[in-house]
Scaffold this motif. Sequence first.
Motif, mmCIF file in Angstrom:
data_model
loop_
_atom_site.group_PDB
_atom_site.id
_atom_site.type_symbol
_atom_site.label_atom_id
_atom_site.label_comp_id
_atom_site.label_asym_id
_atom_site.label_seq_id
_atom_site.Cartn_x
_atom_site.Cartn_y
_atom_site.Cartn_z
ATOM 1 N N LEU A 1 36.865 70.503 -12.648
ATOM 2 C CA LEU A 1 36.295 71.719 -13.193
ATOM 3 C C LEU A 1 36.974 73.027 -12.268
ATOM 4 N N THR A 2 36.884 73.942 -13.402
ATOM 5 C CA THR A 2 37.620 75.250 -13.275
ATOM 6 C C THR A 2 36.482 76.621 -13.409
ATOM 7 N N LEU A 3 37.734 77.619 -12.801
ATOM 8 C CA LEU A 3 36.224 78.628 -13.125
ATOM 9 C C LEU A 3 37.607 79.519 -13.818
ATOM 10 N N PHE A 4 38.230 79.262 -14.224
ATOM 11 C CA PHE A 4 39.490 80.348 -14.404
ATOM 12 C C PHE A 4 40.113 80.355 -15.698
ATOM 13 N N GLU A 5 39.762 78.941 -16.616
ATOM 14 C CA GLU A 5 39.808 79.032 -18.003
ATOM 15 C C GLU A 5 39.695 78.034 -18.707
ATOM 16 N N ASP A 6 39.976 78.250 -20.276
ATOM 17 C CA ASP A 6 38.970 77.804 -20.991
ATOM 18 C C ASP A 6 39.472 76.244 -20.937
ATOM 19 N N ARG A 7 38.705 75.701 -20.273
ATOM 20 C CA ARG A 7 39.212 73.787 -20.424
ATOM 21 C C ARG A 7 39.170 73.606 -22.014
ATOM 22 N N GLY A 8 38.111 73.967 -22.478
ATOM 23 C CA GLY A 8 37.766 72.960 -23.798
ATOM 24 C C GLY A 8 38.906 73.575 -24.977
ATOM 25 N N LYS A 9 39.556 74.566 -24.765
ATOM 26 C CA LYS A 9 41.032 74.933 -25.584
ATOM 27 C C LYS A 9 41.727 74.636 -25.303
ATOM 28 N N LEU A 10 41.970 74.263 -23.827
ATOM 29 C CA LEU A 10 43.715 73.589 -23.612
ATOM 30 C C LEU A 10 43.383 72.400 -24.617
ATOM 31 N N SER A 11 42.514 71.811 -23.310
ATOM 32 C CA SER A 11 42.390 70.289 -23.950
ATOM 33 C C SER A 11 42.977 69.706 -25.824
ATOM 34 N N ALA A 12 41.567 70.597 -25.685
ATOM 35 C CA ALA A 12 42.159 70.919 -27.719
ATOM 36 C C ALA A 12 43.594 71.137 -28.406
ATOM 37 N N ILE A 13 44.310 71.806 -27.801
ATOM 38 C CA ILE A 13 46.385 72.233 -27.897
ATOM 39 C C ILE A 13 46.450 71.327 -27.355
ATOM 40 N N GLU A 14 46.240 70.392 -26.537
ATOM 41 C CA GLU A 14 47.358 69.412 -26.026
ATOM 42 C C GLU A 14 46.972 68.182 -26.588
ATOM 43 N N GLU A 15 45.795 67.590 -26.506
ATOM 44 C CA GLU A 15 45.811 66.660 -28.344
ATOM 45 C C GLU A 15 45.903 67.207 -29.621
ATOM 46 N N VAL A 16 45.850 68.158 -30.225
ATOM 47 C CA VAL A 16 47.395 68.200 -31.042
ATOM 48 C C VAL A 16 48.806 68.223 -31.143
ATOM 49 N N THR A 17 49.164 68.986 -29.786
ATOM 50 C CA THR A 17 50.457 68.337 -29.602
ATOM 51 C C THR A 17 50.265 67.168 -29.726
ATOM 52 N N ASP A 18 50.073 66.331 -29.023
ATOM 53 C CA ASP A 18 50.553 64.718 -28.632
ATOM 54 C C ASP A 18 50.218 63.864 -29.587
ATOM 55 N N LEU A 19 49.426 64.751 -30.508
ATOM 56 C CA LEU A 19 48.828 64.018 -32.362
ATOM 57 C C LEU A 19 50.289 64.390 -33.222
ATOM 58 N N ILE A 20 50.576 65.834 -33.387
ATOM 59 C CA ILE A 20 52.461 65.989 -33.785
ATOM 60 C C ILE A 20 52.929 65.404 -33.068
ATOM 61 N N ARG A 21 53.253 65.231 -31.820
ATOM 62 C CA ARG A 21 54.552 64.108 -31.704
ATOM 63 C C ARG A 21 54.129 62.490 -31.588
ATOM 64 N N ALA B 1 59.248 66.906 -31.639
ATOM 65 C CA ALA B 1 58.610 67.984 -33.106
ATOM 66 C C ALA B 1 58.128 69.168 -32.643
ATOM 67 N N ILE B 2 57.710 69.420 -31.429
ATOM 68 C CA ILE B 2 57.350 70.264 -30.483
ATOM 69 C C ILE B 2 57.718 69.989 -29.444
ATOM 70 N N MET B 3 58.353 71.264 -28.743
ATOM 71 C CA MET B 3 59.250 70.848 -26.943
ATOM 72 C C MET B 3 59.358 72.483 -26.379
ATOM 73 N N ARG B 4 59.276 72.477 -25.855
ATOM 74 C CA ARG B 4 59.571 73.679 -25.044
ATOM 75 C C ARG B 4 61.284 74.372 -25.364
ATOM 76 N N GLY B 5 60.789 76.076 -25.018
ATOM 77 C CA GLY B 5 61.929 76.366 -25.840
ATOM 78 C C GLY B 5 63.160 75.994 -24.642
ATOM 79 N N ALA B 6 63.058 75.745 -23.549
ATOM 80 C CA ALA B 6 64.107 75.477 -22.547
ATOM 81 C C ALA B 6 65.291 74.957 -22.918
ATOM 82 N N SER B 7 64.401 73.199 -23.937
ATOM 83 C CA SER B 7 64.623 72.050 -24.295
ATOM 84 C C SER B 7 65.647 72.458 -25.888
ATOM 85 N N ILE B 8 65.327 73.506 -26.162
ATOM 86 C CA ILE B 8 66.780 74.288 -27.476
ATOM 87 C C ILE B 8 67.648 74.750 -26.882
ATOM 88 N N THR B 9 68.041 75.299 -25.495
ATOM 89 C CA THR B 9 69.427 75.858 -25.043
ATOM 90 C C THR B 9 70.469 74.450 -24.875
#
Length: 94
Positions: A42-62, A69-77
Amino acid sequence: MTKTNHVYEAVLTLFQKHWDGSSVRKVAVTLSSLISGEQYQLTLFEDRGKLSAIEEVTDLIRDRFGDTAIMRGASITTAGQKQRRSKMIGGHWA
């Protein structure tokens, strides 16, 4: 479901804390005794549901389009290795 961003941020923080500025050839991270996505810290300082949804979609895309398909910007340097390593098997050319 992985918590990629949380792991990345923790590893980056530890690396920056202990890095002396010299060249680094390889950094390896191992995780064990992981729990299901239904249990979380549990955390008081971030929207856990939104972060979990983003991570789940990212995993589905990969899963559907591949690891690069989705990489951190540093990976294309010029220093990034993800695109090159994605074409290898176990870090070696087949």
